[in-house]
Design an enzyme around this catalytic site. Structure first.
Site, PDB file in Angstrom:
ATOM      1  N   GLY A   8     -12.239  10.662 -60.217  1.00 14.50           N
ATOM      2  CA  GLY A   8     -12.075   9.393 -60.372  1.00 14.50           C
ATOM      3  C   GLY A   8     -11.098   8.795 -59.231  1.00 14.50           C
ATOM      4  N   ASP A 109     -20.135   8.691 -62.465  1.00 12.56           N
ATOM      5  CA  ASP A 109     -19.509   8.488 -63.654  1.00 12.56           C
ATOM      6  C   ASP A 109     -20.230   7.441 -64.562  1.00 12.56           C
ATOM      7  OD1 ASP A 109     -18.714   6.481 -62.030  1.00 12.56           O
ATOM      8  OD2 ASP A 109     -16.502   6.479 -62.894  1.00 12.56           O
ATOM      9  N   THR A 132      -9.369   2.584 -62.835  1.00 13.48           N
ATOM     10  CA  THR A 132      -9.020   1.785 -61.699  1.00 13.48           C
ATOM     11  C   THR A 132      -9.493   0.436 -61.727  1.00 13.48           C
ATOM     12  OG1 THR A 132      -8.556   3.925 -60.335  1.00 13.48           O
ATOM     13  CG2 THR A 132      -8.390   1.695 -59.292  1.00 13.48           C
TER      14      THR A 132
END
Length: 259
Positions: A8, A109, A132
């Site tokens: 990520g 993802d 995020t």
């Protein structure tokens, strides 16, 4: 043994699987400057600390939203694990139709989350990834990915507030004693935490209206264990908190493509 790697923007997660059983997992900070050899040393050390030999690894599945690191971890898999990785992207079998305008732009993802959410909970289902950014992914009753939404993550939203307002300061992301705060700390906790719960609830409610049904909602992502639990306690729209949903999806997609 299978290793699944989810890279990520802020954090990366690695999990080791023995069949369907997750036997170990780790969370790392994502560092774009690290080289393949450096990550290899780190991965080997993590496995050794758990008493697992990397020579046991027979498969690798990768999702990555940081383009420079896709090649880094792919090289790590081939060079140090001696396996060709399944990298989520165009040409990979997922068993799911992406009924959106730009399928190639959908984060790896999010694809893994959607596959796992539908296979585990059925459809319609909405997967929320708290990271995020906070990503909402909607899967129909037929198992098709039909769209979603992206909102700023609660962490970066709070950070922007602290940076822009000179007299405000960092506060714990926790529920205040009451919605109507009595001091600056509680003002911000009310606006940030309860306000974010309202954002999630509002988007989910509108998505249900467009679906014409109340779909199951599952929360995951890099901040799932902390943020999703807080948000879930403030709203009735989240049915499950599953921090390792992405890795479940990676394992499922690897099985479809392992040949």
């Amino acid at each position: 043994m299978l290793i699944t790697i989810d890279i990520g923007n802020t954090n990366s997660k690695i999990a080791a699987w023995d069949g369907d059983q997750m036997v170990a997992h780790w969370r790392l900070s994502t560092q774009r400057q690290k080289l393949t050899d450096e990550y290899a040393v780190l991965v080997r050390s993590l496995f050794e600390l758990r008493g697992i030999s990397i020579n046991q690894i027979e498969g690798c599945a990768i999702s990555c939203v940081v383009p420079p690191l896709t090649s880094v971890f792919s090289e790590l898999s081939r060079t140090y694990l001696n396996v060709d990785p399944v990298v989520i992207g165009p040409g990979i079998k997922t068993g799911m139709r992406l009924l959106i305008d730009t399928p190639r732009e959908l984060g790896a993802d999010r694809v893994a989350n959607s596959v796992a959410a539908f296979r585990r909970y059925g459809g319609p289902v909405i997967a929320i990834a708290f990271g995020t950014a906070t990503a909402f992914d909607v899967i129909s009753a037929e198992g098709d990915y039909i769209g979603g939404a992206i909102a700023p993550g609660i962490g970066i939203s709070a950070d922007a507030l602290f940076r822009a307002a000179a007299k405000l300061y960092h506060v714990e992301l926790a529920r205040p004693p009451r919605v109507i705060g009595k001091n600056t700390s509680h003002y911000m906790q009310s606006g940030i935490v309860l306000g974010y719960a309202g954002l999630v609830e509002g988007l989910i409610t509108r998505m249900w209206q467009e679906l014409g049904a109340r779909g199951t909602v599952v929360a995951t992502g890099g901040q799932a264990e902390v943020i999703a639990d807080i948000i879930a306690s403030e709203t009735h729209v989240i049915d499950h908190v599953d921090p390792w949903l992405t890795h479940e999806g990676l394992k499922m997609i690897h099985a479809m493509n392992r040949q």
